[in-house]
Design a protein around this motif. Structure first.
Motif, PDB file in Angstrom:
ATOM      1  N   THR A  99       0.829  -1.204   0.000  1.00 51.08           N
ATOM      2  CA  THR A  99       0.000   0.000   0.000  1.00 51.08           C
ATOM      3  C   THR A  99       0.866   1.256   0.000  1.00 51.08           C
ATOM      4  O   THR A  99       0.471   2.290  -0.551  1.00 51.08           O
ATOM      5  N   GLY A 100       2.063   1.170   0.597  1.00 48.53           N
ATOM      6  CA  GLY A 100       2.974   2.303   0.587  1.00 48.53           C
ATOM      7  C   GLY A 100       3.411   2.676  -0.818  1.00 48.53           C
ATOM      8  O   GLY A 100       3.602   3.859  -1.142  1.00 48.53           O
ATOM      9  N   VAL A 101       3.552   1.663  -1.689  1.00 47.82           N
ATOM     10  CA  VAL A 101       3.915   1.925  -3.084  1.00 47.82           C
ATOM     11  C   VAL A 101       2.796   2.685  -3.797  1.00 47.82           C
ATOM     12  O   VAL A 101       3.051   3.501  -4.684  1.00 47.82           O
ATOM     13  N   LEU A 102       1.547   2.433  -3.390  1.00 46.01           N
ATOM     14  CA  LEU A 102       0.402   3.043  -4.061  1.00 46.01           C
ATOM     15  C   LEU A 102      -0.003   4.393  -3.477  1.00 46.01           C
ATOM     16  O   LEU A 102      -0.833   5.093  -4.068  1.00 46.01           O
ATOM     17  N   VAL A 103       0.538   4.749  -2.316  1.00 49.61           N
ATOM     18  CA  VAL A 103       0.127   5.989  -1.654  1.00 49.61           C
ATOM     19  C   VAL A 103       0.366   7.199  -2.552  1.00 49.61           C
ATOM     20  O   VAL A 103      -0.507   8.057  -2.706  1.00 49.61           O
ATOM     21  N   MET A 104       1.547   7.288  -3.144  1.00 49.24           N
ATOM     22  CA  MET A 104       1.886   8.466  -3.962  1.00 49.24           C
ATOM     23  C   MET A 104       0.977   8.602  -5.186  1.00 49.24           C
ATOM     24  O   MET A 104       0.375   9.667  -5.389  1.00 49.24           O
ATOM     25  N   PRO A 105       0.855   7.574  -6.033  1.00 44.83           N
ATOM     26  CA  PRO A 105      -0.012   7.752  -7.205  1.00 44.83           C
ATOM     27  C   PRO A 105      -1.475   7.980  -6.850  1.00 44.83           C
ATOM     28  O   PRO A 105      -2.187   8.687  -7.570  1.00 44.83           O
ATOM     29  N   LEU A 106      -1.958   7.393  -5.758  1.00 44.55           N
ATOM     30  CA  LEU A 106      -3.354   7.559  -5.387  1.00 44.55           C
ATOM     31  C   LEU A 106      -3.624   8.922  -4.747  1.00 44.55           C
ATOM     32  O   LEU A 106      -4.639   9.562  -5.025  1.00 44.55           O
ATOM     33  N   LEU A 107      -2.710   9.358  -3.900  1.00 43.92           N
ATOM     34  CA  LEU A 107      -2.926  10.605  -3.166  1.00 43.92           C
ATOM     35  C   LEU A 107      -2.532  11.834  -3.984  1.00 43.92           C
ATOM     36  O   LEU A 107      -2.948  12.943  -3.677  1.00 43.92           O
ATOM     37  N   ALA A 108      -1.748  11.613  -5.049  1.00 46.85           N
ATOM     38  CA  ALA A 108      -1.258  12.744  -5.847  1.00 46.85           C
ATOM     39  C   ALA A 108      -2.404  13.523  -6.468  1.00 46.85           C
ATOM     40  O   ALA A 108      -2.405  14.762  -6.462  1.00 46.85           O
ATOM     41  N   THR A 109      -3.392  12.820  -7.005  1.00 50.02           N
ATOM     42  CA  THR A 109      -4.503  13.500  -7.665  1.00 50.02           C
ATOM     43  C   THR A 109      -5.220  14.439  -6.707  1.00 50.02           C
ATOM     44  O   THR A 109      -5.527  15.590  -7.045  1.00 50.02           O
ATOM     45  N   HIS A 110      -5.470  13.949  -5.503  1.00 45.69           N
ATOM     46  CA  HIS A 110      -6.192  14.764  -4.530  1.00 45.69           C
ATOM     47  C   HIS A 110      -5.310  15.885  -3.983  1.00 45.69           C
ATOM     48  O   HIS A 110      -5.687  17.055  -4.021  1.00 45.69           O
ATOM     49  N   ALA A 111      -4.139  15.514  -3.475  1.00 47.58           N
ATOM     50  CA  ALA A 111      -3.287  16.497  -2.807  1.00 47.58           C
ATOM     51  C   ALA A 111      -2.810  17.586  -3.763  1.00 47.58           C
ATOM     52  O   ALA A 111      -2.873  18.781  -3.458  1.00 47.58           O
ATOM     53  N   ILE A 112      -2.346  17.190  -4.946  1.00 42.45           N
ATOM     54  CA  ILE A 112      -1.826  18.171  -5.892  1.00 42.45           C
ATOM     55  C   ILE A 112      -2.963  18.978  -6.518  1.00 42.45           C
ATOM     56  O   ILE A 112      -2.913  20.207  -6.593  1.00 42.45           O
ATOM     57  N   GLY A 113      -4.012  18.277  -6.956  1.00 40.93           N
ATOM     58  CA  GLY A 113      -5.119  18.960  -7.612  1.00 40.93           C
ATOM     59  C   GLY A 113      -5.813  19.951  -6.704  1.00 40.93           C
ATOM     60  O   GLY A 113      -6.054  21.115  -7.079  1.00 40.93           O
TER      61      GLY A 113
END
Length: 373
Positions: A99-113
């Motif tokens: 799940t740690g590997v997926l945190v960045m790609p999944l959270l990027a859309t929300h956090a960056i956007g």
């Protein structure tokens, strides 16, 4: 055990950064899940609480800290994967890793956007958001639910591993396990109820107050947001794949020696100089106490070195601090930190294999595993 006062080494700084950046991200997800749970009351209740829960993360300063924490935690997680001698571990550790590997790609859309849109002057409300997720683009809504769930699972796995290494938190864990289940379940129920309210309003012809329109003087760079998030998602996945590939190359090229472990006078176990003593036990399916899953925090994997055919590597500052904190006896080392260079190593376990902090006892009292054969 005496410990000389030294400067704080890089390993301890890295560990602290990984822990605190993870806690910061977990606080971010917890506030959002709490806000979603208010959907059980109404969408209006979600919006009233938004400035104090999910809304606090849209500020420029805290948004920057959030993005920095996300990048820092992701990169340190990849480094931890790269340096791991083996991926053979318990289920919780594997779940945390993946799940740690997926945190960045999944959270990027929300956090960056959200951060970029907020910095442009656009205010978000739950009325418009729920309408978008349930009526306009349900696929995006599903992805947001998946994102929060994955990050929550990763955060809780890391939090429990960290707290299990602290004797003072042993009794608190029972309540946290309960909260770890209750919080996301109630949040999903709130999200579903908010969606039901929105759908019912649409079917009945009712009008739910619209979110404020984008002011004429506000230009939201949607195309740029999409481009940047896509780059981050694809780049982070590629970086994760390269990390696993580099780790495989490193292990393939690594020269190792055979290590023969004997614990508590038992049968000899074959291991490798690439593995720690604890990894060697796990390789041979030998249960050994390690509440922090081999991170050098809890000290429960401590062993007394009886005999080593070759000199063992000197303990790191991280290991010395943990041994000092638990009051380890003379000659003790952390099994998770010691990698023998080869040969035969005989040890005695300081703690029973099934030890928990609820079984706390003075270290000078011999355990059953230390009884003479």
């Amino acid at each position: 055990m005496r410990r000389e006062k030294t400067t704080m080494p890089l390993a301890i700084v890295v560990r602290a950064l990984r822990i605190w950046s993870g806690l910061f991200l977990l606080a971010f997800v917890t506030s959002h899940l709490t806000n979603l749970s208010l959907g059980l009351v109404s969408i209006e209740a979600m919006d009233r609480a938004r400035p104090y829960l999910s809304g606090v993360w849209t500020g420029q300063v805290i948004g920057t800290v959030l993005l920095a924490s996300l990048v820092c935690h992701f990169l340190l997680g990849l480094w931890a994967i790269y340096v791991r001698p083996t991926l053979r571990t318990n289920t919780q550790d594997i779940v945390q890793l993946m799940t740690g590997v997926l945190v960045m790609p999944l959270l990027a859309t929300h956090a960056i956007g959200i951060s970029m849109a907020a910095n442009a002057g656009l205010e978000f409300g739950y009325v418009g958001t729920i309408r978008l997720f349930w009526l306009g683009a349900p696929t995006i809504g599903l992805l947001q639910v998946i994102m929060l769930s994955v990050v929550w699972v990763h955060g809780c796995a890391g939090l429990f591993t960290w707290l299990r290494s602290k004797e003072s938190a042993s009794r608190l864990l029972h309540w946290l396990y309960l909260l770890a289940v209750i919080i996301p379940v109630v949040a999903l129920l709130g999200y579903a109820e908010a969606g039901r309210e929105m759908l019912a309003a649409g079917h009945n012809g009712a009008v739910i107050a619209q979110s404020p329109a984008i002011p004429e003087n506000v230009v939201v760079p949607f195309a740029q947001i999409k481009q940047i998030t896509n780059i981050v998602i694809i780049g982070s996945l590629i970086l994760a794949a390269l990390t696993f590939a580099a780790r495989l190359v490193r292990l393939t090229l690594q020269t190792t020696q055979d290590v023969f472990l004997v614990r508590d006078g038992g049968p000899q176990m074959t291991s490798s100089s690439a593995l720690s003593i604890l990894d060697g036990f796990e390789l041979n399916d030998e249960l050994h106490a390690n509440l922090c899953t081999g991170r050098g925090r809890c000290g429960t994997c401590a062993v007394r070195i009886i005999k080593s055919e070759f000199p063992l590597p000197s303990p790191s500052e991280l290991e010395l601090r943990t041994l000092y904190r638990i009051g380890a006896p003379s000659g003790a080392r952390l099994a998770c930190q010691v990698k023998p260079d080869g040969g035969r190593v005989e040890v005695l376990a300081v703690y029973p294999a099934d030890y928990t902090f609820e079984d706390a006892r003075p270290l000078d009292e011999p355990s059953a595993s230390e009884a003479p054969a």
